[in-house]
Structures are given as C-alpha cells and as structure tokens.
Design a protein around this motif. Sequence first.
Motif, PDB file in Angstrom:
ATOM      1  N   ILE A 184      -3.113   8.478   2.668  1.00  0.00           N
ATOM      2  CA  ILE A 184      -3.333   7.679   1.311  1.00  0.00           C
ATOM      3  C   ILE A 184      -3.967   8.628   0.416  1.00  0.00           C
ATOM      4  O   ILE A 184      -4.409   8.335  -0.665  1.00  0.00           O
TER       5      ILE A 184
ATOM      6  N   SER B 104      -8.075   2.314   2.321  1.00  0.00           N
ATOM      7  CA  SER B 104      -6.996   1.625   1.281  1.00  0.00           C
ATOM      8  C   SER B 104      -7.497   0.195   0.914  1.00  0.00           C
ATOM      9  O   SER B 104      -6.858  -0.559   0.127  1.00  0.00           O
TER      10      SER B 104
ATOM     11  N   ILE C  67      -4.413   5.040   5.801  1.00  0.00           N
ATOM     12  CA  ILE C  67      -4.565   3.619   5.874  1.00  0.00           C
ATOM     13  C   ILE C  67      -4.356   3.496   7.572  1.00  0.00           C
ATOM     14  O   ILE C  67      -3.559   4.296   8.433  1.00  0.00           O
TER      15      ILE C  67
ATOM     16  N   PHE D  18       0.783  -1.018   0.038  1.00  0.00           N
ATOM     17  CA  PHE D  18       0.175   0.042   0.094  1.00  0.00           C
ATOM     18  C   PHE D  18       0.780   1.201  -0.231  1.00  0.00           C
ATOM     19  O   PHE D  18       0.359   2.534   0.046  1.00  0.00           O
TER      20      PHE D  18
END
Length: 215
Positions: free
Chosen positions: A57, A91, A63, A40
């Motif tokens: 994010i 996310s 996140i 991520f």
Amino acid sequence: MEDSYRHKGMRRQLVKTVQAQGITDERVLAAIGKIPRHFFFENALVEHAYEDKAFPIGAGQTISQPYTVAFQSQLLQIKPGDKILEIGTGSGYQAIVLLELGAEVYTIEYQKTLYEHTKSFLPKMGYKPNFFYGDGSQGLSRFAPYDKIIVTAGAPTVPNALIDQLKVGGCLVIPVGNQKTQQMMRITKTGESKIKSEVFKDFKFVPLLGDDGWK
C-alpha cells in the motif's frame, strides 16, 4: 465507491477461505464478509482484493492478509465496548474489523503519509476510529488503560510500555521475532505485575518501527 453483487460474492468466497483455515469466531467472519476490501485497491487490482494475501500500500507497508487480520482479531476475543489500541494503522482495514466487532478503537501510525491518507479515507467509508500519528512502540499512554492492544507489525521484543497500558485482565496480541518471521503471541495481564504468555503460529509482518521496534 461501488460494492456490487460480484464484489459481495467474492467476499463470501474469501470468508469460506478464511474459515477453512481455522477461523471459527462468527463475528470476525461476519466482519470480513461485510467490509468492502476492494475499496483499498485501485480498480485495475480489484481481483487481488479478495485473495487471501497481503498487498503493498506504499511507504514500505502492506494491507494485511485477511487470514492474518481474522487470526489476530479472533485472539483478542473482543466484546462490544472494549477499548482497543491498535499499533500500526496502515491501510485501516484491521481498524475497521475492530470497529465492526463493536470496539472503541484508538489507532496509531508511525508513517506520516499513511496516517494522513487513512485518516482522510476511512471516514469516507463511514468508519471513524480515533487516529493518532506517532511511535506506536511506546503505546498511547494518555488514553490508557486499554482492554486490548493489537500490534500489526513485527516486533523484536514485547514493549513494556504496552503491557503497562493494559488493564488487569486485558490482553496484548503481538507478533514477535526477527525481520523475516515472527511468532504470534497473546499476553494476558493477570495482575499488576503478572502476565501469562501464549505462543501461536508463525507469521510474517512488516517491521515495527520506533524506539522499542526496529529503529
């Protein structure tokens, strides 16, 4: 997307960190230990992926901190096959944890750009929850009732729609408070018009948006 021995070692350390804070559910810990959270993050930020903290994010979202994800997941007491509604896809990390725990996941996101990105990205990691775009503060009535509902954003109050969409015996895990701090709550639906509320520690989430959130 590479998941190296080094990454796995960082995950093992993250599991120890989360465990030291009181997470005891072995299945939750195993999920945290399995999911490559660095996927991520941009390559330059991989060191941050396995720190126990939230990280931006985009679209004003984050996140979630791994401990927070683990805490909410543990409160849900998920059984394999549970039908779960997640309010706030973000996310997608929390959704993946739910999937690893054997849940059937319906997840709804208010931010269009995040919805489109995560709907495209998670299948590349091999995870396919049911994605929806819309106002999660109203739940997702067309697939109700749910065994469990999890809200991953801070709500000003508990939306009645979410309680209505729970099965009797099901529970809702939701952070409730102001925009600076919220108390984690677990609300169990003990009858058609009866609930039991439990209050846990304070957390800080991004605001829940929508008609029953922070408009």
